[in-house]
Design a protein around this motif. Structure first.
Motif, PDB file in Angstrom:
ATOM      1  N   GLY A 148     -40.919  33.010 -12.006  1.00 18.61           N
ATOM      2  CA  GLY A 148     -41.410  34.295 -11.526  1.00 18.61           C
ATOM      3  C   GLY A 148     -40.553  35.406 -12.098  1.00 18.61           C
ATOM      4  N   LEU A 149     -40.766  36.595 -11.637  1.00 18.00           N
ATOM      5  CA  LEU A 149     -40.025  37.747 -12.135  1.00 18.00           C
ATOM      6  C   LEU A 149     -38.926  38.138 -11.173  1.00 18.00           C
ATOM      7  CD1 LEU A 149     -43.011  39.907 -13.395  1.00 18.00           C
ATOM      8  CD2 LEU A 149     -41.463  38.508 -14.754  1.00 18.00           C
ATOM      9  N   ALA A 150     -37.704  38.208 -11.650  1.00 18.86           N
ATOM     10  CA  ALA A 150     -36.548  38.744 -10.934  1.00 18.86           C
ATOM     11  C   ALA A 150     -36.484  38.363  -9.463  1.00 18.86           C
ATOM     12  CB  ALA A 150     -36.503  40.247 -11.100  1.00 18.86           C
ATOM     13  N   ALA A 151     -36.424  37.097  -9.171  1.00 13.82           N
ATOM     14  CA  ALA A 151     -36.308  36.635  -7.788  1.00 13.82           C
ATOM     15  C   ALA A 151     -34.924  36.976  -7.250  1.00 13.82           C
ATOM     16  CB  ALA A 151     -36.546  35.141  -7.713  1.00 13.82           C
ATOM     17  N   ASP A 152     -34.875  37.271  -5.953  1.00 15.97           N
ATOM     18  CA  ASP A 152     -33.600  37.547  -5.304  1.00 15.97           C
ATOM     19  C   ASP A 152     -32.941  36.266  -4.823  1.00 15.97           C
ATOM     20  OD1 ASP A 152     -33.743  40.351  -5.619  1.00 15.97           O
ATOM     21  OD2 ASP A 152     -35.016  40.520  -3.848  1.00 15.97           O
ATOM     22  N   TRP A 191     -38.251  20.865  -0.625  1.00 16.67           N
ATOM     23  CA  TRP A 191     -37.615  22.138  -0.302  1.00 16.67           C
ATOM     24  C   TRP A 191     -38.519  23.258  -0.785  1.00 16.67           C
ATOM     25  CZ3 TRP A 191     -33.354  22.576   2.579  1.00 16.67           C
ATOM     26  CH2 TRP A 191     -32.533  21.449   2.702  1.00 16.67           C
ATOM     27  N   LYS A 192     -38.531  24.365  -0.059  1.00 15.45           N
ATOM     28  CA  LYS A 192     -39.239  25.543  -0.546  1.00 15.45           C
ATOM     29  C   LYS A 192     -38.472  26.799  -0.147  1.00 15.45           C
ATOM     30  CE  LYS A 192     -42.548  25.758   3.293  1.00 15.45           C
ATOM     31  NZ  LYS A 192     -43.966  25.792   3.641  1.00 15.45           N
ATOM     32  N   ILE A 193     -38.595  27.815  -0.998  1.00 14.96           N
ATOM     33  CA  ILE A 193     -37.913  29.079  -0.747  1.00 14.96           C
ATOM     34  C   ILE A 193     -38.834  30.215  -1.148  1.00 14.96           C
ATOM     35  CG2 ILE A 193     -36.804  29.130  -3.022  1.00 14.96           C
ATOM     36  CD1 ILE A 193     -34.320  30.345  -1.558  1.00 14.96           C
ATOM     37  N   ASP A 194     -38.802  31.284  -0.363  1.00 11.70           N
ATOM     38  CA  ASP A 194     -39.520  32.494  -0.725  1.00 11.70           C
ATOM     39  C   ASP A 194     -38.563  33.299  -1.597  1.00 11.70           C
ATOM     40  OD1 ASP A 194     -40.257  35.309  -0.673  1.00 11.70           O
ATOM     41  OD2 ASP A 194     -41.752  34.735   0.825  1.00 11.70           O
ATOM     42  N   PRO A 195     -38.893  33.534  -2.872  1.00  6.07           N
ATOM     43  CA  PRO A 195     -37.957  34.178  -3.788  1.00  6.07           C
ATOM     44  C   PRO A 195     -37.694  35.646  -3.466  1.00  6.07           C
ATOM     45  CG  PRO A 195     -40.086  33.903  -4.852  1.00  6.07           C
ATOM     46  CD  PRO A 195     -40.161  33.204  -3.524  1.00  6.07           C
ATOM     47  N   THR A 196     -38.491  36.241  -2.571  1.00  3.39           N
ATOM     48  CA  THR A 196     -38.297  37.643  -2.204  1.00  3.39           C
ATOM     49  C   THR A 196     -37.514  37.791  -0.906  1.00  3.39           C
ATOM     50  OG1 THR A 196     -40.388  38.158  -3.280  1.00  3.39           O
ATOM     51  CG2 THR A 196     -39.503  39.830  -1.801  1.00  3.39           C
ATOM     52  N   THR A 197     -37.871  36.992   0.116  1.00  2.00           N
ATOM     53  CA  THR A 197     -37.214  37.117   1.423  1.00  2.00           C
ATOM     54  C   THR A 197     -36.042  36.160   1.596  1.00  2.00           C
ATOM     55  OG1 THR A 197     -38.608  35.471   2.510  1.00  2.00           O
ATOM     56  CG2 THR A 197     -39.416  37.764   2.470  1.00  2.00           C
ATOM     57  N   GLY A 198     -36.036  35.053   0.852  1.00  2.00           N
ATOM     58  CA  GLY A 198     -34.982  34.055   0.976  1.00  2.00           C
ATOM     59  C   GLY A 198     -35.237  32.999   2.030  1.00  2.00           C
ATOM     60  N   GLN A 222     -43.930  18.274   9.604  1.00  2.00           N
ATOM     61  CA  GLN A 222     -42.857  19.041  10.212  1.00  2.00           C
ATOM     62  C   GLN A 222     -41.961  19.662   9.152  1.00  2.00           C
ATOM     63  OE1 GLN A 222     -39.725  17.069  12.490  1.00  2.00           O
ATOM     64  NE2 GLN A 222     -40.439  15.082  11.786  1.00  2.00           N
ATOM     65  N   CYS A 223     -41.489  20.871   9.467  1.00  2.00           N
ATOM     66  CA  CYS A 223     -40.570  21.594   8.591  1.00  2.00           C
ATOM     67  C   CYS A 223     -39.401  22.086   9.433  1.00  2.00           C
ATOM     68  CB  CYS A 223     -41.252  22.807   7.967  1.00  2.00           C
ATOM     69  SG  CYS A 223     -42.556  22.395   6.788  1.00  2.00           S
ATOM     70  N   VAL A 224     -38.271  22.266   8.796  1.00  2.00           N
ATOM     71  CA  VAL A 224     -37.123  22.861   9.442  1.00  2.00           C
ATOM     72  C   VAL A 224     -36.666  24.024   8.575  1.00  2.00           C
ATOM     73  CG1 VAL A 224     -35.460  21.262   8.380  1.00  2.00           C
ATOM     74  CG2 VAL A 224     -34.859  22.459  10.483  1.00  2.00           C
ATOM     75  N   GLU A 225     -36.508  25.189   9.204  1.00  2.00           N
ATOM     76  CA  GLU A 225     -36.019  26.350   8.474  1.00  2.00           C
ATOM     77  C   GLU A 225     -34.500  26.313   8.467  1.00  2.00           C
ATOM     78  OE1 GLU A 225     -36.071  31.223   8.336  1.00  2.00           O
ATOM     79  OE2 GLU A 225     -37.512  30.196   9.624  1.00  2.00           O
ATOM     80  N   VAL A 226     -33.927  26.546   7.289  1.00  2.00           N
ATOM     81  CA  VAL A 226     -32.461  26.490   7.141  1.00  2.00           C
ATOM     82  C   VAL A 226     -31.902  27.791   6.557  1.00  2.00           C
ATOM     83  CG1 VAL A 226     -32.419  23.979   6.886  1.00  2.00           C
ATOM     84  CG2 VAL A 226     -32.630  25.414   4.847  1.00  2.00           C
ATOM     85  N   THR A 227     -32.688  28.872   6.598  1.00  2.00           N
ATOM     86  CA  THR A 227     -32.260  30.142   6.033  1.00  2.00           C
ATOM     87  C   THR A 227     -30.941  30.581   6.674  1.00  2.00           C
ATOM     88  OG1 THR A 227     -34.583  30.763   5.832  1.00  2.00           O
ATOM     89  CG2 THR A 227     -32.958  32.530   5.589  1.00  2.00           C
ATOM     90  N   PRO A 228     -29.917  30.853   5.842  1.00  2.00           N
ATOM     91  CA  PRO A 228     -28.634  31.311   6.399  1.00  2.00           C
ATOM     92  C   PRO A 228     -28.810  32.640   7.138  1.00  2.00           C
ATOM     93  CG  PRO A 228     -28.429  30.780   4.067  1.00  2.00           C
ATOM     94  CD  PRO A 228     -29.885  30.757   4.394  1.00  2.00           C
ATOM     95  N   GLN A 229     -28.084  32.784   8.222  1.00  2.00           N
ATOM     96  CA  GLN A 229     -28.103  34.024   8.974  1.00  2.00           C
ATOM     97  C   GLN A 229     -27.009  34.948   8.447  1.00  2.00           C
ATOM     98  OE1 GLN A 229     -30.624  34.585  11.141  1.00  2.00           O
ATOM     99  NE2 GLN A 229     -31.291  32.576  10.412  1.00  2.00           N
ATOM    100  N   PRO A 230     -27.302  36.254   8.377  1.00  2.00           N
ATOM    101  CA  PRO A 230     -26.290  37.197   7.846  1.00  2.00           C
ATOM    102  C   PRO A 230     -25.057  37.297   8.703  1.00  2.00           C
ATOM    103  CG  PRO A 230     -28.347  38.351   8.416  1.00  2.00           C
ATOM    104  CD  PRO A 230     -28.528  36.900   8.740  1.00  2.00           C
ATOM    105  N   ARG A 281     -28.565  26.748  -2.910  1.00  2.00           N
ATOM    106  CA  ARG A 281     -29.341  27.981  -2.724  1.00  2.00           C
ATOM    107  C   ARG A 281     -28.515  29.162  -3.225  1.00  2.00           C
ATOM    108  NH1 ARG A 281     -29.647  32.137   0.956  1.00  2.00           N
ATOM    109  NH2 ARG A 281     -31.736  32.796   1.616  1.00  2.00           N
ATOM    110  N   LEU A 282     -29.113  29.958  -4.104  1.00  2.00           N
ATOM    111  CA  LEU A 282     -28.453  31.160  -4.618  1.00  2.00           C
ATOM    112  C   LEU A 282     -29.084  32.404  -4.004  1.00  2.00           C
ATOM    113  CD1 LEU A 282     -28.064  30.471  -8.448  1.00  2.00           C
ATOM    114  CD2 LEU A 282     -26.283  30.437  -6.704  1.00  2.00           C
ATOM    115  N   ASP A 283     -28.228  33.300  -3.535  1.00  2.00           N
ATOM    116  CA  ASP A 283     -28.638  34.604  -3.018  1.00  2.00           C
ATOM    117  C   ASP A 283     -28.141  35.640  -4.028  1.00  2.00           C
ATOM    118  OD1 ASP A 283     -28.685  37.108  -1.788  1.00  2.00           O
ATOM    119  OD2 ASP A 283     -28.027  36.345   0.158  1.00  2.00           O
TER     120      ASP A 283
END
Length: 131
Positions: free
Chosen positions: A20-24, A105-112, A123-131, A45-47
């Motif tokens: 994609g283009l310039a993912a965060d 694994w899946k990641i939203d390249p815009t929201t993280g 079933q899915c488990v969300e593992v998004t790091p909290q700020p 996972r890269l932020d």
């Protein structure tokens, strides 16, 4: 307990990449390990926005069928990241109590937003790091 490691080059593992283009955010280097009664899945996972590297894990318990996960920040950030832009969906198949278990694994390249899913159990488990 005997531990078996399955790497990226294992014949039972398929990795798919969509550019994609310039993912965060992006994920890479998905792998799995199998122990008696427990499957462990992991991904890096890269932020890019905050220049952070996380090691994310998910665990599937054979008895309870419970899926849990988390991400832990690692020190540093790669000087040459895998390439700003990929949104990698890693799909893997492992042996779990004698049966294949497919997870990805899946990641939203815009929201993280980062998740690990087992489609057979829906079933899915969300593992998004909290700020």
């Amino acid at each position: 307990m005997k531990l078996l490691k399955t790497g990226i080059l294992a014949p039972s593992l398929t990795v798919t990449a969509t550019v994609g283009l310039a993912a965060d955010y992006e994920i890479f280097a998905a792998f799995a390990t199998v122990e008696t009664g427990v499957n462990h899945y992991a991904v890096e996972r890269l932020d890019h926005k905050n220049k952070k590297l996380h090691h994310c894990t998910a665990v599937l318990d054979a008895v309870t069928k419970q899926l849990t996960g988390q991400c832990t920040e690692r020190p540093g950030f790669p000087k040459n990241p895998t390439g700003k832009g990929p949104n990698v969906l890693g799909e893997m198949s492992t042996i779990f109590s004698g049966l294949p278990v497919v997870g990805y694994w899946k990641i939203d390249p815009t929201t993280g937003k980062t998740e690990f899913c087992i489609p057979d159990d829906a079933q899915c488990v969300e593992v998004t790091p909290q700020p």
